[in-house]
Design an enzyme around this catalytic site. Sequence first.
Site, PDB file in Angstrom:
ATOM      1  N   LYS A  61      62.906 -25.758 -23.215  1.00 41.16           N
ATOM      2  CA  LYS A  61      61.754 -25.973 -24.066  1.00 41.16           C
ATOM      3  C   LYS A  61      61.974 -27.154 -25.004  1.00 41.16           C
ATOM      4  O   LYS A  61      63.207 -27.209 -25.597  1.00 41.16           O
ATOM      5  CB  LYS A  61      61.223 -24.738 -24.890  1.00 41.16           C
ATOM      6  CG  LYS A  61      60.002 -24.785 -25.541  1.00 41.16           C
ATOM      7  CD  LYS A  61      59.963 -23.746 -26.478  1.00 41.16           C
ATOM      8  CE  LYS A  61      58.322 -23.843 -27.061  1.00 41.16           C
ATOM      9  NZ  LYS A  61      57.903 -22.445 -27.396  1.00 41.16           N
ATOM     10  N   SER A 136      53.204 -20.754 -26.622  1.00 39.41           N
ATOM     11  CA  SER A 136      53.615 -22.230 -26.686  1.00 39.41           C
ATOM     12  C   SER A 136      54.782 -22.632 -25.487  1.00 39.41           C
ATOM     13  O   SER A 136      54.642 -23.980 -25.315  1.00 39.41           O
ATOM     14  CB  SER A 136      54.133 -22.474 -28.002  1.00 39.41           C
ATOM     15  OG  SER A 136      55.257 -21.884 -28.340  1.00 39.41           O
ATOM     16  N   SER A 160      55.326 -16.673 -27.967  1.00 32.58           N
ATOM     17  CA  SER A 160      55.583 -17.777 -27.293  1.00 32.58           C
ATOM     18  C   SER A 160      56.316 -17.719 -26.026  1.00 32.58           C
ATOM     19  O   SER A 160      56.407 -18.777 -25.166  1.00 32.58           O
ATOM     20  CB  SER A 160      55.928 -18.976 -28.176  1.00 32.58           C
ATOM     21  OG  SER A 160      54.881 -19.110 -28.833  1.00 32.58           O
TER      22      SER A 160
END
Lengths: 474, 486
Positions: A61, A136, A160
């Site tokens: 990420k 996210s 997330s």
Amino acid sequence: MNASISISEKISEFLKNVEQHSDLNAFITINSELDSLAAISDERIAAGLARPLEGVTVAVKDNISIKGMQLTCGSKILNGFQPLYNATVVELLTDAGALMVAKTNMDEFAMGSSNETSYFGPVRNPHNKQCVPGGSSGGSAVAVAAGICDVALGSDTGGSIRQPAAFCGVYGFKPTYGRVSRYGLTAFASSLDQIGIFSNNITDMRNVFRVIAKHDKFDSTSHVNAAFNEDANTNGNANTNGNANGNANTEPLAEIRVGKLAEKYLVGCAPEIISAYNAMLQDMVQRGCVVEEVLLPNIETWIPTYFILATAEASSNLARFDGVRYGNRVGDGTSDFITDSRTDGFGEEVKRRIMLGTYVLSSGYYDAYYKKAQQARRLISNAYATMFTTVDVLALPTTPTTAFPIGDKTADVVSMWLSDLYTVSANIAGIPAISIPYGKDGKGLPIGLQLQSAMFTDEMLLDVAEQITLACAT
Amino acid sequence: MKSGYEAVIGLEVHAQLKTESKAFCSCPTVYGAQPNVNVCPICLGHPGTLPVLNENLVAFAVRMGLATNCSIREHSTFSRKNYFYPDLPKGYQISQYSDPICYNGWVEIETDAGEKNIGITRIHMEEDAGKSIHDLDIDTLVDLNRSGIPLIEIVSEPDIRTAHEAYQYLLGIRQTLVFLGICDGNLEEGSLRCDANVSVRKKGDTHLNTKSEVKNLNSFRNVEKAIGYEIDRQIALMEDGNEVQHQTMMWDAGSGKTKVMRSKEEAHDYRYFAEPDLLGVTVDSVMIEKQTGLIPELGLQKKRRFMLEYGLPAYDAAILTDDVQLALYYEEACQALSERSEEACKMVSNWILTELMREMSEKKVNIRETGIGAAQLASLVDVVANGSISHKVAKEILPDMFGSDVTAQQIIKERGLEQVSDESTIKELVAQVLLVNAESVEKLKQGKTNLFGFLVGQALKASGGSANPSVVCSIMKEALEMEVGE
């Protein structure tokens, strides 16, 4: 993880897949040194010196620091920023032979539940490209769901990892707070943030967790007993898996005590999610689990508590993005350019949360909001601790719905925030939680169900998740 | 201060601690390096970095707390103080807020009216911000070498009543920090910084009036001047029937005035909250014991002992104990005296306060670098005290002792400078002088008594400076009285 091809071939395959799936918009940066890294892995394998994760492809990420690869956090404000150091997780995985193949798209600064707040555009769900992948960590979920990478790293502040895992039909695991170092993870809400893993199976998940669960002296909140415990057993509180009479029981789930939610807590859930939830519980009963309804007296406080604490910490954590030392700079003056740079560099959702967080910490409002949220947090943690004296695992949906169409909720912020209901409490209480793919709905979109357990019982949680997977597959 | 008024003053003192590394990362703390050299991703506030507490910051804060009679908090926490400024890399400063590590202490100061205790409200730990450099033509520049340097903030109770008391208090705090070995105490370099909260009220009032905060007090003299100015300014406002505004004032040493920096409306809301990246700080009895053991004899204590033990006047004792090195040197010298009388100890003090301190200020060196050891100085005092040489001769040979390790005795012996005190030799000398100066003796007898000094001088001159002046004096007196008596 396919062992029949060389790592170099695997990397070419990866690069081809990236190209082929470019419409999913899962990646922001691809590692430019993969060829030489793959060659090293192949040499080690040939020499019999393969490390535990040799050649495993990991998507990271883009809020986790990799030295020399641009770090964006899905934001314009970090424009051009090159990190000077590796996050601790990146060091550990690299040392174990894993290849950090790419940085994945994400909601800006991990603020969002649909991956629509990214400066680099929305990520698309591989099961239906008109739908969001969740957020996210949307890019990381998609990278694994589309089979582009073996595993991916995400960060989970209020769901997330678990929510996009559910939307994309993969496993998403948020470990106990303090088991995986946050050093190198761009902070959103420091007391809630936790790096975790996406995978297509529990074996990969466990192998990666074994490497990254480690005490880190660079993270003061890292726990001294963070390391993976090989002795931890399925039955969280016993070393041998036996029944009350001491007879060996071959059913691994026997006597696992499972908490389930009362129906009233499932009111907002899609019927197909409720059905899947009940099916899983039914299966667990058949496998010898003891399933009982549990009380969650303060569930209505979860969302407000989470948003007050998370935004308060975020308003402070994001103050460093001021255009002084790195990133986007607009305007001039001794300090006017700070306002200009931030106004220009941050997106709407980030600004909304910074303003909310600034407000709840302001003198005159601190007691009414932030202090009260701190007290609520203690009550929620206590309620969980009490509950885990009577059950080993709490089962609950990951999300109230399956993936929704892109653009569907962007106008309705509150409804977007409320969709995090089932995930935020694990961050508030610091406990481990995992989302398991559990079938699909009528539209062919994946359903995710969630298991949570007491702090530091991560190994047991993975074992239980593995058993449920086996049942689901049969 | 205009009579009928009273000032109420509290000081906030920031002290940079002399730890090897910064408060939350391993960067060095050395002063004077090239800009932006002593930095790393942590003190630059790069994304993803986290603070790790330097244990010495805690140890030094505890040591200062114990030395100022504070209670030490067993469990304290860090908080974030949030504000934007280009030299603050994280957009917040890691500090302590509601539970400072030290609280409720006091220090003693000496005022014109005698001894007085000043309360210490709290001492808390924090990190320094970087430095903005505005005074260059090009632009504002930021140096982050200072970012993350450990600080303690020492907050006094509003117990201070005059600008001079504030000065005395700050001197005392500085001396304690330096004696503890935890701070350089240099106001000019900024390792010590001071803000003052000042309000005034009618004498006899017990309530507190609106205060102003005075900043930029970058020397001891400026502390006293700025507070004095601010007191007068506030009294003048009250005299005119105006109210004192809650303001932050900036002292301008150039104009000798305080100027408004920001009003209450412009004051920051720092939005303090518990620092989630750090665990709480625990101080156990082992640390308390260890830090207590590291506290040496402090300023006032030492000064009083010097007065008692060496019979020194307060003035001498104060100067000698202001500097640990000086105090140590003095004690070593007294120890080395062959006969330790109060007179000899005072002579040691005289030599240090005059000749040696002149040498120190001229050459900008410390006492150890003057080139004369404590034992050498003692040898010089010895030979004056026992009458071997006069003070005048002693002053002459002192320069030859710098940079060597010879004793005064050795020099005297080598050069034959020993004083002649033998009475028969001096009697002969005096008789000679009186004979040669018969005219002067006559005039003296007629009442010109001031010629006595002249005659003594002649005798000393005739001896080539080696005759002991006091022996010459008494023999000369005897001889003249005999003549007068005749």
